[in-house]
Scaffold this motif. Sequence first.
Motif, PDB file in Angstrom:
ATOM      1  N   ALA A   2      55.333  -5.052 -67.449  1.00 10.00           N
ATOM      2  CA  ALA A   2      56.466  -4.878 -66.535  1.00 10.00           C
ATOM      3  C   ALA A   2      55.982  -4.702 -65.092  1.00 10.00           C
ATOM      4  CB  ALA A   2      57.322  -3.692 -66.963  1.00 10.00           C
ATOM      5  N   LYS A   3      54.903  -3.950 -64.897  1.00  9.48           N
ATOM      6  CA  LYS A   3      54.331  -3.791 -63.552  1.00  9.48           C
ATOM      7  C   LYS A   3      53.894  -5.137 -62.986  1.00  9.48           C
ATOM      8  CE  LYS A   3      52.453   0.911 -63.667  1.00  9.48           C
ATOM      9  NZ  LYS A   3      51.213   1.701 -63.666  1.00  9.48           N
ATOM     10  N   ARG A   4      53.222  -5.914 -63.837  1.00 11.58           N
ATOM     11  CA  ARG A   4      52.739  -7.226 -63.400  1.00 11.58           C
ATOM     12  C   ARG A   4      53.914  -8.165 -63.096  1.00 11.58           C
ATOM     13  NH1 ARG A   4      50.299  -9.442 -60.132  1.00 11.58           N
ATOM     14  NH2 ARG A   4      49.581 -11.528 -60.534  1.00 11.58           N
ATOM     15  N   LEU A   5      54.933  -8.159 -63.939  1.00 11.98           N
ATOM     16  CA  LEU A   5      56.127  -8.975 -63.691  1.00 11.98           C
ATOM     17  C   LEU A   5      56.791  -8.582 -62.370  1.00 11.98           C
ATOM     18  CD1 LEU A   5      57.822  -9.199 -67.191  1.00 11.98           C
ATOM     19  CD2 LEU A   5      56.998 -11.119 -65.812  1.00 11.98           C
ATOM     20  N   HIS A   6      56.874  -7.295 -62.131  1.00 13.16           N
ATOM     21  CA  HIS A   6      57.459  -6.790 -60.880  1.00 13.16           C
ATOM     22  C   HIS A   6      56.706  -7.379 -59.683  1.00 13.16           C
ATOM     23  CE1 HIS A   6      59.654  -3.991 -58.339  1.00 13.16           C
ATOM     24  NE2 HIS A   6      58.512  -3.578 -57.819  1.00 13.16           N
ATOM     25  N   ARG A  40      53.670 -19.699 -64.705  1.00 10.70           N
ATOM     26  CA  ARG A  40      54.947 -20.280 -65.131  1.00 10.70           C
ATOM     27  C   ARG A  40      56.115 -19.404 -64.705  1.00 10.70           C
ATOM     28  NH1 ARG A  40      56.826 -22.000 -71.212  1.00 10.70           N
ATOM     29  NH2 ARG A  40      58.696 -23.111 -70.567  1.00 10.70           N
ATOM     30  N   ILE A  41      55.972 -18.100 -64.871  1.00  8.77           N
ATOM     31  CA  ILE A  41      57.039 -17.175 -64.464  1.00  8.77           C
ATOM     32  C   ILE A  41      57.248 -17.243 -62.956  1.00  8.77           C
ATOM     33  CG2 ILE A  41      57.637 -14.721 -64.229  1.00  8.77           C
ATOM     34  CD1 ILE A  41      56.351 -14.378 -67.067  1.00  8.77           C
ATOM     35  N   GLY A  42      56.165 -17.249 -62.195  1.00  8.79           N
ATOM     36  CA  GLY A  42      56.288 -17.353 -60.733  1.00  8.79           C
ATOM     37  C   GLY A  42      57.028 -18.612 -60.324  1.00  8.79           C
ATOM     38  N   ALA A  43      56.697 -19.751 -60.954  1.00  5.09           N
ATOM     39  CA  ALA A  43      57.359 -21.008 -60.629  1.00  5.09           C
ATOM     40  C   ALA A  43      58.839 -20.971 -61.022  1.00  5.09           C
ATOM     41  CB  ALA A  43      56.653 -22.164 -61.333  1.00  5.09           C
TER      42      ALA A  43
END
Length: 155
Positions: free
Chosen positions: A67-71, A145-148
Motif C-alpha cells: 500500500a505504501k508503494r502504491l501510494h 503497469r500500475i503507473g501507466a
Amino acid sequence: MSPKKDTRKSAKSTTATDKKSKGFTDEERAAMKERARELKAEALKADGESAVLAKIAEMQGSERAMAKRLHAIIKASAPALSPKTWYGMPAYAKDGKVVCFFQSAQKFKSRYATFGFSDEANLDEGAMWPTSFALKELTAAEEARIGALVKKAVR
C-alpha cells in the motif's frame, strides 16, 4: 465656572472629497473567493493524505509495504489525484470522485489484495476492459503497469 466649548475638529476633513468607498471590486471579490476555494482544497487534500496514511499504517506486513508503494506510485504518476479513504481503504480522487483504490486482503478476508478503478477512470478500450487487478506482490513490472494505468485513467 463657565462650560468649555469643545474645540475638537470633526473626524471628517474639511477638504474631503465626495468619493465614497464602495468596498471591493468584483475582480477582487472573485480573487478572494478563488483563494478561499484553493485553501479549502489544500486542507481537504492534506486531511485526505493523513487519513490514507493512517489506514496504510493499520495494515499488516506485506500489505502495508504494498500500500505504501502504491501510494508513492499513484502520487508520482498522477499528482492531480487527491488521496482519500473510500470504504475505509486508500483511494485517489479527481474532482472529488474516486478514480482508483486499494483493497486489503486482510480486511476483507480474501486471498489477494485488489487494486481497482472506478467508472471515473478513462480506461475504456473497445467493448471490454479490466477495472480491477488482484495483487499478491509488487514487482517492477507491476509497478510500471500500475503507473501507466493510473496515468491513462486521469487523462
